[in-house]
Motif scaffolding. Structure first.
Motif, PDB file in Angstrom:
ATOM      1  N   HIS A  24      19.676  40.163  15.281  1.00 12.42           N
ATOM      2  CA  HIS A  24      19.645  39.106  16.200  1.00 12.42           C
ATOM      3  C   HIS A  24      19.811  37.512  15.654  1.00 12.42           C
ATOM      4  CE1 HIS A  24      17.843  42.242  19.072  1.00 12.42           C
ATOM      5  NE2 HIS A  24      19.209  41.972  19.406  1.00 12.42           N
ATOM      6  N   ALA A  25      19.042  37.549  14.530  1.00  8.00           N
ATOM      7  CA  ALA A  25      18.710  36.466  13.775  1.00  8.00           C
ATOM      8  C   ALA A  25      18.781  36.618  12.265  1.00  8.00           C
ATOM      9  CB  ALA A  25      17.380  35.737  14.169  1.00  8.00           C
ATOM     10  N   PHE A  26      19.814  35.981  11.644  1.00  7.16           N
ATOM     11  CA  PHE A  26      19.668  35.822   9.910  1.00  7.16           C
ATOM     12  C   PHE A  26      19.248  34.647   9.704  1.00  7.16           C
ATOM     13  CE2 PHE A  26      23.452  38.693  11.328  1.00  7.16           C
ATOM     14  CZ  PHE A  26      23.108  39.997  10.396  1.00  7.16           C
ATOM     15  N   PHE A  27      18.116  34.644   9.005  1.00  9.11           N
ATOM     16  CA  PHE A  27      17.737  33.344   8.265  1.00  9.11           C
ATOM     17  C   PHE A  27      18.076  33.289   6.973  1.00  9.11           C
ATOM     18  CE2 PHE A  27      14.589  34.536  11.853  1.00  9.11           C
ATOM     19  CZ  PHE A  27      14.774  33.458  12.489  1.00  9.11           C
ATOM     20  N   LEU A  28      18.956  32.223   6.692  1.00  7.77           N
ATOM     21  CA  LEU A  28      19.292  32.370   5.280  1.00  7.77           C
ATOM     22  C   LEU A  28      19.047  30.906   4.405  1.00  7.77           C
ATOM     23  CD1 LEU A  28      23.013  33.241   6.021  1.00  7.77           C
ATOM     24  CD2 LEU A  28      21.175  34.812   5.509  1.00  7.77           C
ATOM     25  N   GLN A  29      18.498  31.254   2.990  1.00  6.02           N
ATOM     26  CA  GLN A  29      18.064  30.061   2.385  1.00  6.02           C
ATOM     27  C   GLN A  29      19.298  29.750   1.130  1.00  6.02           C
ATOM     28  OE1 GLN A  29      15.746  32.763   2.505  1.00  6.02           O
ATOM     29  NE2 GLN A  29      15.265  32.120   4.529  1.00  6.02           N
ATOM     30  N   GLU A  30      19.339  28.373   0.806  1.00  2.00           N
ATOM     31  CA  GLU A  30      20.228  28.110  -0.219  1.00  2.00           C
ATOM     32  C   GLU A  30      21.762  28.441   0.103  1.00  2.00           C
ATOM     33  OE1 GLU A  30      18.924  27.754  -4.277  1.00  2.00           O
ATOM     34  OE2 GLU A  30      17.535  29.289  -4.208  1.00  2.00           O
ATOM     35  N   ALA A  31      22.004  28.065   1.345  1.00  2.00           N
ATOM     36  CA  ALA A  31      23.224  28.131   1.794  1.00  2.00           C
ATOM     37  C   ALA A  31      24.004  26.732   1.502  1.00  2.00           C
ATOM     38  CB  ALA A  31      23.257  28.198   3.303  1.00  2.00           C
ATOM     39  N   THR A  32      25.354  26.893   1.196  1.00  2.00           N
ATOM     40  CA  THR A  32      26.191  25.584   0.994  1.00  2.00           C
ATOM     41  C   THR A  32      26.918  25.176   1.647  1.00  2.00           C
ATOM     42  OG1 THR A  32      27.976  27.117  -0.029  1.00  2.00           O
ATOM     43  CG2 THR A  32      26.199  26.724  -1.740  1.00  2.00           C
TER      44      THR A  32
END
Length: 584
Positions: A322-330
């Motif tokens: 339900h929820a993707f939490f992504l870090q360091e996305a460009t």
């Protein structure tokens, strides 16, 4: 009133005594934990000595919820993933792959560096006098460098040309401390222009033209460095590549001599030319006929095809999320998302501080069937009173959103900490202070983060025990707290190869496999945290998994943390964390 067992445990154990013990494997950071029965989740830690406790095996408790007499909500399925991975140099870090040619090449490179024997020839035999003369000719046309060329020629004739290419050039730690190769590499390796990305002709970046021999490579290198006009991406001004060099200050790098610092600009050009030449020569020596194809494959996985591979993993292995939490996305990642098939099922949430230049943004990708997109409200980062000075642009996304068709709201965050993790504790304090406000008392609070904490305690970085103690005292649980006895799995496992300019940080394959080097990044950096309760309900994790191969969620008992990241089918150097969190 909810009973905070954690605080009682601290009092009973006379904290801050740290209580850890060492076990057989270097890949799991482990706490012994007791349940916080009043909250329905284990968010408290007992410590037994001052050492870290590691374990490659763990008893997997029944993580399915057995909530019998309470009305339960549908669990929210979440993922936290730092998707940064490797961008500039596809051969810089060890890659987990069954590719025989890749492993053959990297083994041969390691042997060339560690036991070169007769291959350890003089620099002057490889980087010829004719090459130096051509370099000198180009440098003599730069007015600001003319006064330094007598000194640089002396260094070439009396020092550099007489060194052995491996033992006294590549492996000279003093050269590394002087930054004569790494400084110019930093500003010329990969250059962003309005027309696209430019790469210096070298093996240590994504340069995609063949380099069949030193003569061919050197002609391309000279043209790139001295003849190529490049436009600045920000202001559009046109400059030569060499003008990007920065003088090396003795005050900042005390190992460099006064004369070397004074003439450091052309001296860097010479040192970098020799370094790049050694790299090409090494590849031609140990990987002739196949090294370029190996590099091209790595480039396609870790750079060119990276975003599409990330989307493929998300869509094929985490379709229930339900929820993707992504870090360091460009910026490019976000642009490609809007054109992907995922866009029909999910929507993207970006922070108002999104930075398309820095390109280290925390974002969320949310299910259109689970969340009401129109109800999404980003919280003002001015509310982050303790941490706002420590946050860089794009580091934090914090927002409130409603579940579709209900009154239930969620307070959700994606966060990327600084390298030492020094911003993570203040962020936890601010998130806790915000969630304690009456306005958010009924929100389900979930915080996904690359906290950048470490298994080894050092003064300049966040220790995982301190992080766990801190969030535990604020009624927060990690997704792995409910697996008793609690485990914080290592979510990174990477180390540098010998195909990069900081050879003092390179790790042999043997040491990489055994986890035996201080230069291996094998740490429990990533977390999915949730608040233990709302005003009306309690929360617990009903499933917690981790994935470092892209094959989908793995139970902790089957997870192999010794697998290197990135891999042939996994383009990041951080594992994926997966958690199902239920309110009841």
């Amino acid at each position: 009133m909810l009973v905070n067992w954690y605080n009682k445990a601290i009092q009973a154990s006379n904290f801050p005594r740290q209580l850890f013990s060492l076990r057989s494997s270097p890949f799991f950071f482990r706490f012994d934990k007791k349940p916080c029965s009043a909250l329905g989740c284990r968010n408290t830690s007992t410590f037994t000595d001052s050492k870290i406790k590691f374990n490659t095996t763990s008893t997997n408790s029944n993580i399915s919820s057995t909530l019998s007499d309470s009305k339960t909500m549908e669990p929210i399925c979440t993922v936290s993933w730092n998707i940064a991975g490797i961008n500039r140099n596809p051969l810089e870090f060890w890659m987990h792959t069954p590719d025989k040619d890749y492993n053959k090449l990297m083994d041969a490179v390691e042997l060339f560096i560690n036991d070169p024997k007769e291959k350890d020839i003089l620099v002057g035999e490889m980087f010829t006098q004719a090459m130096y003369d051509k370099l000198h000719e180009k440098m003599s046309k730069i007015d600001a460098w003319k006064g330094s060329l007598e000194f640089v020629t002396k260094v070439w004739e009396e020092d550099f040309s007489k060194r052995k290419i491996v033992s006294s050039f590549l492996l000279d730690s003093l050269l590394g401390d002087k930054r004569l190769m790494s400084m110019p590499d930093r500003v010329t390796n990969t250059i962003e222009t309005p027309e696209g990305t430019l790469y210096r002709p070298t093996i240590i970046n994504n340069y995609d033209k063949p380099m069949p021999n030193l003569e061919d490579w050197f002609a391309k290198w000279i043209e790139f460095m001295f003849d190529r006009d490049v436009r600045d991406k920000k202001n559009g001004s046109s400059v030569k590549v060499y003008s990007k060099f920065k003088a090396i200050s003795k005050a900042k790098y005390p190992k460099i001599e006064e004369d070397e610092a004074k003439h450091s600009l052309p001296l860097q050009a010479l040192a970098l030319a020799i370094f790049d030449a050694v790299m090409v020569h090494m590849m031609q020596t140990v990987g002739k006929g196949f090294w370029f194809e190996v590099k091209t494959k790595a480039y396609e996985t870790l750079n060119q095809g990276k975003v599409s591979l990330i989307f493929k993993i998300m869509e094929s292995k985490y379709s229930n999320c339900h929820a993707f939490f992504l870090q360091e996305a460009t910026k490019d990642f976000c642009a490609q998302f809007t054109q992907s098939s995922l866009n029909s099922k999910y929507f993207l949430v970006k922070p108002s501080s999104f930075d398309g230049e820095r390109n280290q943004n925390s974002v969320a990708i949310l299910s259109k069937t689970f969340f009401d997109e129109s109800s999404c409200i980003e919280l003002d980062q001015g509310l982050m009173k303790t941490s706002k000075e420590k946050l860089a642009s794009g580091d934090l996304l914090l927002f409130s959103i409603a579940k579709k068709g209900t009154q239930q709201r969620y307070l959700l965050s994606s966060f990327h900490g600084d390298t030492g993790g020094m911003s993570s504790l203040p962020v936890i304090d601010d998130l806790s202070a915000i969630s304690d406000q009456d306005e958010y008392a009924e929100h389900i609070c979930i915080y996904a983060m690359d906290a950048n904490c470490y298994a080894d305690k050092k003064a300049d970085r966040l220790h995982v025990a301190d992080f766990a103690k801190h969030f535990g005292q604020r009624n927060l649980c990690s997704s792995f707290d409910s697996m008793g006895p609690g485990n914080f799995p290592r979510s990174t496992m990477n180390a540098r190869t010998f195909c990069q300019p900081q050879l003092n940080k390179a790790v042999t394959k043997k040491n990489m496999q055994g986890g035996l080097s201080k230069h291996i990044d094998a740490n429990p950096k990533d977390f999915i945290l949730h608040k233990t309760a709302t005003r009306n309900s309690k929360l617990s994790v009903v499933k917690a998994c981790i994935d470092n191969t892209g094959d989908g969620p793995q139970d902790i008992s089957s997870y192999d943390p010794s697998i290197w990241m990135p891999g042939a089918g996994f383009p990041s150097d951080h594992a994926i964390l997966y958690a199902e969190i239920q309110a009841y």
